[in-house]
Design an enzyme around this catalytic site. Structure first.
Site, PDB file in Angstrom:
ATOM      1  N   ASN A   9      10.580 -18.669   8.440  1.00 44.49           N
ATOM      2  CA  ASN A   9       9.958 -19.990   8.309  1.00 44.49           C
ATOM      3  C   ASN A   9       9.657 -20.188   6.833  1.00 44.49           C
ATOM      4  OD1 ASN A   9       8.348 -22.250   8.346  1.00 44.49           O
ATOM      5  ND2 ASN A   9       6.578 -21.232   9.280  1.00 44.49           N
ATOM      6  N   LYS A  11       8.497 -22.713   5.388  1.00 46.93           N
ATOM      7  CA  LYS A  11       7.378 -23.647   5.153  1.00 46.93           C
ATOM      8  C   LYS A  11       7.779 -24.666   4.083  1.00 46.93           C
ATOM      9  CE  LYS A  11       4.316 -19.938   6.405  1.00 46.93           C
ATOM     10  NZ  LYS A  11       2.953 -19.516   6.543  1.00 46.93           N
ATOM     11  N   HIS A  95       3.425 -24.689  15.185  1.00 50.57           N
ATOM     12  CA  HIS A  95       2.976 -23.672  14.229  1.00 50.57           C
ATOM     13  C   HIS A  95       1.483 -23.875  13.965  1.00 50.57           C
ATOM     14  CE1 HIS A  95       2.500 -21.428  10.500  1.00 50.57           C
ATOM     15  NE2 HIS A  95       3.603 -20.779  10.834  1.00 50.57           N
ATOM     16  N   GLU A  97      -0.215 -23.885  11.365  1.00 48.74           N
ATOM     17  CA  GLU A  97      -0.529 -24.778  10.243  1.00 48.74           C
ATOM     18  C   GLU A  97      -0.438 -26.237  10.685  1.00 48.74           C
ATOM     19  OE1 GLU A  97       2.255 -23.037   7.510  1.00 48.74           O
ATOM     20  OE2 GLU A  97       0.992 -21.246   7.427  1.00 48.74           O
ATOM     21  N   GLU A 167       1.555 -15.649  16.948  1.00 44.89           N
ATOM     22  CA  GLU A 167       1.158 -15.585  15.542  1.00 44.89           C
ATOM     23  C   GLU A 167      -0.359 -15.674  15.431  1.00 44.89           C
ATOM     24  OE1 GLU A 167       4.621 -16.787  12.810  1.00 44.89           O
ATOM     25  OE2 GLU A 167       3.492 -18.573  13.275  1.00 44.89           O
ATOM     26  N   GLY A 173       0.069 -15.178   6.427  1.00 49.46           N
ATOM     27  CA  GLY A 173      -0.041 -15.351   4.975  1.00 49.46           C
ATOM     28  C   GLY A 173      -1.237 -14.634   4.362  1.00 49.46           C
ATOM     29  N   SER A 212       2.385 -11.890   8.572  1.00 57.22           N
ATOM     30  CA  SER A 212       2.569 -10.884   7.517  1.00 57.22           C
ATOM     31  C   SER A 212       3.556  -9.768   7.899  1.00 57.22           C
ATOM     32  CB  SER A 212       1.221 -10.301   7.091  1.00 57.22           C
ATOM     33  OG  SER A 212       0.390 -11.332   6.597  1.00 57.22           O
TER      34      SER A 212
HETATM   35  C1  PEP Z   1       4.657 -17.915   9.457  1.00 53.28           C
HETATM   36  O1  PEP Z   1       4.900 -18.742   8.593  1.00 53.28           O
HETATM   37  O2  PEP Z   1       4.871 -18.226  10.624  1.00 53.28           O
HETATM   38  C2  PEP Z   1       4.135 -16.607   9.062  1.00 53.28           C
HETATM   39  C3  PEP Z   1       3.946 -15.716   9.981  1.00 53.28           C
HETATM   40  O3  PEP Z   1       3.888 -16.405   7.724  1.00 53.28           O
HETATM   41  P1  PEP Z   1       3.695 -14.976   6.986  1.00 53.28           P
HETATM   42  O4  PEP Z   1       4.845 -14.108   7.413  1.00 53.28           O
HETATM   43  O5  PEP Z   1       3.745 -15.306   5.519  1.00 53.28           O
HETATM   44  O6  PEP Z   1       2.386 -14.416   7.427  1.00 53.28           O
END
Ligand code: PEP
Length: 250
Positions: A9, A11, A95, A97, A167, A173, A212
């Site tokens: 992803n 973003k 997601h 976010e 997630e 992040g 992460s």
């Molecule tokens: C994500 O964007 O869904 C995500 C898990 O980001 P990261 O791997 O940076 O934690």
């Protein structure tokens, strides 16, 4: 047997030239990978050029969101058939976010999943608890309502196409990863709930872990029975890191 899926992803990162340059580099590096499905989700503006660049390769392209209507007066939104038109076969839905900053709810997630499926897109549906919810011991309650309300009212055939991504919001992040045991516990729970909704479909459903994920922790996570891949933000932005994730078993 569930074929693993490694999804990136991106973003709100990468201009068109940056996005195309990265897939050009990546496609050579992972050309021989057959046992893992690969998905990249660039920003809307880069979808078409990136999809063109990966044509004929083992890289699938997805959008990071969609709107459920097919066309009309919805300024700023993008319809499912426009996403397939740009060369996508997947779409990320719900997601954290988007839930946090753009008001997505289980109800909008459900509408988007249905719209994606009716246009032939595979939805990657994100669920996950916040740190406060984990500390308040309501993780399973939150996840259960996200799955039951978000992914409801599908036919078995449709339900079989859905990919779910667990997630935990506190791990996205932040550099904090759920331990493989913490993740496995929630993945098994999601599979159980999905099984109560759609029966044996759940056994074949891919449940990705996101939060992460990086080259140094991916193989421990992937050893867990109910973890079928990753949804990766930061570590999907560099070709060599994403190559290492796709080749986690090698
Ligand atoms: C994500 O964007 O869904 C995500 C898990 O980001 P990261 O791997 O940076 O934690």
């Amino acid at each position: 047997m569930r074929k693993p899926l490694m999804a990136g992803n991106w973003k709100m990162n990468k201009t068109i030239p940056e996005a195309v340059a990265m897939v050009k580099e990546l496609k050579g590096k992972i050309a021989d990978v057959k046992d893992v499905d690969v998905l990249l989700c660039p920003v809307f503006t880069a979808l078409y050029p990136v999809a063109n660049e990966v044509k004929g390769s083992n890289i699938n392209i997805g959008a990071q969101d969609l709107f459920w209507e097919a066309k009309g007066a919805f300024t700023g939104e993008v319809a499912p058939n426009m996403i397939t038109d740009a060369g996508c076969s997947f779409v990320i839905i719900g997601h954290s976010e988007r839930r946090q900053y753009f008001g997505e709810t289980n109800e909008t997630v459900n509408k988007k999943i249905k719209a994606a499926l009716s246009s032939g897109l595979i939805p990657v549906v994100c669920v996950g608890e916040t740190l406060k919810e984990r500390e308040d011991n309501v993780t399973f309650k939150v996840i259960e309502s996200q799955v039951r309300e978000g992914i409801k009212d599908l036919s078995k055939e449709e339900a079989a196409k859905v990919v779910i991504a667990y997630e935990p919001v506190w791990a996205i992040g932040t550099g904090k990863t759920a331990t493989p045991d913490q993740a496995q516990e929630v993945h098994a729970f999601i599979r159980k709930v999905y099984g109560e909704m759609y029966g044996d479909v759940a056994e074949g459903t891919r449940i990705l872990y996101g939060g992460s994920v990086k080259p140094s922790n991916v193989s421990e996570l992937m050893k867990k029975e109910d973890i079928d891949g990753g949804l990766v933000g930061g570590a999907s932005l560099k070709a060599e890191d994403f190559e290492a994730l796709v080749k986690y078993g090698k």
